[in-house]
Design a protein around this motif. Structure first.
Motif, PDB file in Angstrom:
ATOM      1  N   ASN A 102       0.815  -1.216   0.000  1.00 13.65           N
ATOM      2  CA  ASN A 102       0.000   0.000   0.000  1.00 13.65           C
ATOM      3  C   ASN A 102       0.850   1.269   0.000  1.00 13.65           C
ATOM      4  OD1 ASN A 102      -2.494  -1.468   0.175  1.00 13.65           O
ATOM      5  ND2 ASN A 102      -2.048  -1.811   2.345  1.00 13.65           N
ATOM      6  N   ALA A 103       2.095   1.141  -0.422  1.00 13.89           N
ATOM      7  CA  ALA A 103       3.002   2.291  -0.394  1.00 13.89           C
ATOM      8  C   ALA A 103       2.471   3.445  -1.235  1.00 13.89           C
ATOM      9  CB  ALA A 103       4.384   1.882  -0.896  1.00 13.89           C
ATOM     10  N   GLU A 104       2.700   4.652  -0.736  1.00 15.70           N
ATOM     11  CA  GLU A 104       2.365   5.851  -1.499  1.00 15.70           C
ATOM     12  C   GLU A 104       3.449   6.060  -2.558  1.00 15.70           C
ATOM     13  OE1 GLU A 104       1.334   9.980   0.337  1.00 15.70           O
ATOM     14  OE2 GLU A 104       3.471  10.029  -0.212  1.00 15.70           O
ATOM     15  N   ILE A 105       3.049   6.141  -3.826  1.00 15.65           N
ATOM     16  CA  ILE A 105       3.995   6.386  -4.914  1.00 15.65           C
ATOM     17  C   ILE A 105       3.585   7.693  -5.587  1.00 15.65           C
ATOM     18  CG2 ILE A 105       5.046   5.513  -7.021  1.00 15.65           C
ATOM     19  CD1 ILE A 105       4.353   2.693  -6.124  1.00 15.65           C
ATOM     20  N   THR A 106       4.374   8.745  -5.309  1.00 10.92           N
ATOM     21  CA  THR A 106       4.050  10.092  -5.778  1.00 10.92           C
ATOM     22  C   THR A 106       4.943  10.472  -6.948  1.00 10.92           C
ATOM     23  OG1 THR A 106       3.393  10.784  -3.545  1.00 10.92           O
ATOM     24  CG2 THR A 106       3.910  12.528  -5.124  1.00 10.92           C
ATOM     25  N   LEU A 107       4.373  11.144  -7.923  1.00 12.22           N
ATOM     26  CA  LEU A 107       5.139  11.666  -9.045  1.00 12.22           C
ATOM     27  C   LEU A 107       4.783  13.139  -9.244  1.00 12.22           C
ATOM     28  CD1 LEU A 107       6.138   9.972 -12.295  1.00 12.22           C
ATOM     29  CD2 LEU A 107       4.898  12.139 -12.485  1.00 12.22           C
ATOM     30  N   GLU A 108       5.788  13.999  -9.186  1.00 11.10           N
ATOM     31  CA  GLU A 108       5.576  15.415  -9.469  1.00 11.10           C
ATOM     32  C   GLU A 108       5.383  15.596 -10.973  1.00 11.10           C
ATOM     33  OE1 GLU A 108       8.869  17.575  -7.918  1.00 11.10           O
ATOM     34  OE2 GLU A 108       8.259  17.349  -5.822  1.00 11.10           O
ATOM     35  N   ALA A 109       4.425  16.448 -11.340  1.00 13.42           N
ATOM     36  CA  ALA A 109       4.115  16.608 -12.763  1.00 13.42           C
ATOM     37  C   ALA A 109       3.785  18.059 -13.092  1.00 13.42           C
ATOM     38  CB  ALA A 109       2.930  15.721 -13.139  1.00 13.42           C
ATOM     39  N   ASN A 110       4.201  18.480 -14.265  1.00 17.98           N
ATOM     40  CA  ASN A 110       3.761  19.758 -14.791  1.00 17.98           C
ATOM     41  C   ASN A 110       2.429  19.559 -15.514  1.00 17.98           C
ATOM     42  OD1 ASN A 110       5.828  21.329 -13.838  1.00 17.98           O
ATOM     43  ND2 ASN A 110       6.934  21.437 -15.790  1.00 17.98           N
ATOM     44  N   PRO A 111       1.524  20.518 -15.435  1.00 21.59           N
ATOM     45  CA  PRO A 111       0.210  20.351 -16.076  1.00 21.59           C
ATOM     46  C   PRO A 111       0.283  20.004 -17.555  1.00 21.59           C
ATOM     47  CG  PRO A 111       0.157  22.214 -14.591  1.00 21.59           C
ATOM     48  CD  PRO A 111       1.594  21.762 -14.652  1.00 21.59           C
ATOM     49  N   ASP A 112       1.240  20.593 -18.278  1.00 27.64           N
ATOM     50  CA  ASP A 112       1.313  20.357 -19.720  1.00 27.64           C
ATOM     51  C   ASP A 112       1.829  18.965 -20.075  1.00 27.64           C
ATOM     52  OD1 ASP A 112       3.440  21.941 -18.467  1.00 27.64           O
ATOM     53  OD2 ASP A 112       4.549  21.599 -20.323  1.00 27.64           O
ATOM     54  N   ASP A 113       2.302  18.224 -19.081  1.00 30.33           N
ATOM     55  CA  ASP A 113       2.746  16.844 -19.323  1.00 30.33           C
ATOM     56  C   ASP A 113       1.635  15.830 -19.065  1.00 30.33           C
ATOM     57  OD1 ASP A 113       5.365  17.567 -19.972  1.00 30.33           O
ATOM     58  OD2 ASP A 113       6.004  17.531 -17.883  1.00 30.33           O
ATOM     59  N   LEU A 114       0.529  16.279 -18.507  1.00 33.79           N
ATOM     60  CA  LEU A 114      -0.547  15.359 -18.136  1.00 33.79           C
ATOM     61  C   LEU A 114      -1.575  15.253 -19.255  1.00 33.79           C
ATOM     62  CD1 LEU A 114      -1.027  16.231 -14.355  1.00 33.79           C
ATOM     63  CD2 LEU A 114       0.326  14.406 -15.400  1.00 33.79           C
ATOM     64  N   HIS A 115      -1.321  14.299 -20.129  1.00 38.07           N
ATOM     65  CA  HIS A 115      -2.240  14.025 -21.225  1.00 38.07           C
ATOM     66  C   HIS A 115      -2.704  12.577 -21.109  1.00 38.07           C
ATOM     67  CE1 HIS A 115       1.424  12.246 -22.882  1.00 38.07           C
ATOM     68  NE2 HIS A 115       2.005  13.432 -22.759  1.00 38.07           N
TER      69      HIS A 115
ATOM     70  N   ARG B  39      -0.343   8.722  -6.650  1.00 41.09           N
ATOM     71  CA  ARG B  39      -0.511  10.100  -6.175  1.00 41.09           C
ATOM     72  C   ARG B  39       0.249  11.034  -7.114  1.00 41.09           C
ATOM     73  NH1 ARG B  39       2.126  13.638  -2.422  1.00 41.09           N
ATOM     74  NH2 ARG B  39       0.662  14.910  -1.227  1.00 41.09           N
ATOM     75  N   LEU B  40      -0.417  12.074  -7.589  1.00 39.67           N
ATOM     76  CA  LEU B  40       0.217  13.059  -8.453  1.00 39.67           C
ATOM     77  C   LEU B  40       0.328  14.389  -7.714  1.00 39.67           C
ATOM     78  CD1 LEU B  40      -1.512  12.481 -11.917  1.00 39.67           C
ATOM     79  CD2 LEU B  40       0.786  11.764 -11.223  1.00 39.67           C
ATOM     80  N   SER B  41       1.500  14.998  -7.810  1.00 42.54           N
ATOM     81  CA  SER B  41       1.729  16.329  -7.265  1.00 42.54           C
ATOM     82  C   SER B  41       1.863  17.271  -8.467  1.00 42.54           C
ATOM     83  CB  SER B  41       2.997  16.359  -6.410  1.00 42.54           C
ATOM     84  OG  SER B  41       3.260  17.669  -5.943  1.00 42.54           O
ATOM     85  N   ILE B  42       0.851  18.088  -8.692  1.00 43.49           N
ATOM     86  CA  ILE B  42       0.776  18.899  -9.905  1.00 43.49           C
ATOM     87  C   ILE B  42       1.236  20.323  -9.614  1.00 43.49           C
ATOM     88  CG2 ILE B  42      -0.719  19.672 -11.780  1.00 43.49           C
ATOM     89  CD1 ILE B  42      -2.574  17.321 -11.117  1.00 43.49           C
ATOM     90  N   GLY B  43       2.268  20.759 -10.322  1.00 45.39           N
ATOM     91  CA  GLY B  43       2.865  22.067 -10.084  1.00 45.39           C
ATOM     92  C   GLY B  43       2.125  23.176 -10.811  1.00 45.39           C
TER      93      GLY B  43
END
Length: 377
Positions: free
Chosen positions: A85-98, A112-116
């Motif tokens: 159940n580990a939390e796996i977070t990825l930081e992302a720029n909005p323009d990369d989220l397609h 988990r997504l961290s959106i800048g």
């Protein structure tokens, strides 16, 4: 439970406020991924606990291809025990989220997504040299939700030059409309080596004064608290206890391994700091070695770090923890200082626990500094 931080040191373009380590030359991405995987293998003995979190930071981790992401995650699983159940977070720029990227992030167990986002105002985004616009920011959150991501956090920046309280309120209103479980909000700090730092030296930029920044922070705290968010750390707000597992571990002094150039590691005894130079990092790993600085922590450093980090959280500084670990009683040693801070309305004492008041959160670093201890034998 421990955590692992993976620094992806690449960005499409440089944000003018950012002083994190990165390169805009993307040609070495495959080599960097191979080097990071090699470092994970070399550092597999650093942690002796299962991983409760994996965090892709940067830079811009959302630039990773599916193949690159798979390779890193597989290497982590091959060398560490990972909590199912580990939390796996990825930081992302909005323009990369397609559609395509969201699909493979989801397929490869990123949960988990961290959106800048930073701002919902195009003028501010352009001023900061962000690679997205306000419409893309809001759309990215909606796309992520539609792709099945149940844990989302967004980043905002306040106290920008030439801003005002109405613009901040507008940003917060738009952020709340997106109904993310978590919001991180940071006061802009002008670092010397950034473009903003250069502009400041040349008189092209005037940094917001402390009074304005404090007013903005109060607006931020009041608005998000009224909206049902819990300020569980100075810059972090969560609904329904959706606290960031990885970052909370930092504030609670839980061990973590950092891999990639410039990444830091902590195992309760020492800290390590990887070299902040892509070429030298790659060369070392290609030769099967690591380049880092190591600092063995003294007792007073451990206590002071606990004071600094724990006071930033809603759980506060728990005196019994340091009594048990080091026979150090902060409430006794700093009795007069604590008493004054309580009188000034900066700190609350609940039994053996010290917590910052709302007023105290405006001066968190200064309060921690006043409570720091000298060298202990």
């Amino acid at each position: 439970m421990a955590g692992i931080y993976i620094h992806i040191p690449f960005c499409k373009q440089a944000c003018y406020y950012c002083d994190f380590h990165f390169s805009t030359n993307l040609s070495k991405k495959d080599e960097m991924v191979n080097a990071i995987c090699k470092e994970i293998e070399l550092q597999k003995a650093y942690l002796n606990e299962p991983l409760n979190s994996i965090y892709f930071g940067g830079g811009t981790p959302s630039l990773l291809s599916q193949k690159q992401l798979v390779k890193i995650l597989q290497t982590v699983h091959d060398n560490f025990t990972v909590n199912p159940n580990a939390e796996i977070t990825l930081e992302a720029n909005p323009d990369d989220l397609h559609t395509e990227s969201l699909a493979y992030f989801k397929a490869e167990s990123v949960n988990r997504l961290s959106i800048g986002i930073q701002s919902f105002h195009d003028a501010h985004l352009k001023y900061m040299n962000r690679s997205h616009n306000a419409e893309e920011a809001a759309t990215a959150v909606k796309k992520a939700r539609n792709a099945g991501f149940e844990k989302l956090t967004i980043d905002l920046i306040f106290a920008l030059p030439d801003s005002n309280h109405q613009l901040l309120k507008s940003d917060l209103e738009k952020a709340l409309q997106l109904e993310t479980e978590h919001i991180s909000a940071y006061c802009l700090t002008i670092e010397p080596q950034t473009v903003f730092g250069k502009w400041k030296r040349n008189g092209k930029l005037t940094e917001s004064d402390e009074e304005f920044a404090a007013e903005q922070f109060e607006i931020l705290m009041n608005t998000l608290t009224k909206a049902g968010y819990e300020q569980y750390e100075i810059s972090n707000f969560a609904k329904d206890q959706n606290y960031a597992v990885h970052n909370t571990a930092y504030w609670k002094q839980i061990p973590y391994l950092g891999v990639g150039p410039s990444a830091h590691s902590f195992n309760t005894v020492s800290r390590q700091f990887n070299i902040s130079h892509n070429h030298k990092y790659l060369k070392a790993l290609q030769e099967g070695s690591l380049i880092y600085e190591k600092e063995i922590l003294s007792i007073n450093q451990k206590i002071n770090e606990c004071i600094m980090t724990s006071l930033r959280t809603m759980w506060g500084y728990q005196n019994q923890k340091m009594l048990t670990a080091y026979n150090f009683d902060l409430l006794k040693e700093k009795r007069d200082t604590v008493k004054k801070m309580i009188q000034y309305g900066l700190v609350l004492q609940d039994g053996e626990t010290l917590k910052l008041t709302t007023k105290g959160r405006l001066q968190a670093d200064w309060i921690a500094g006043e409570l720091f201890v000298e060298e202990i034998e």
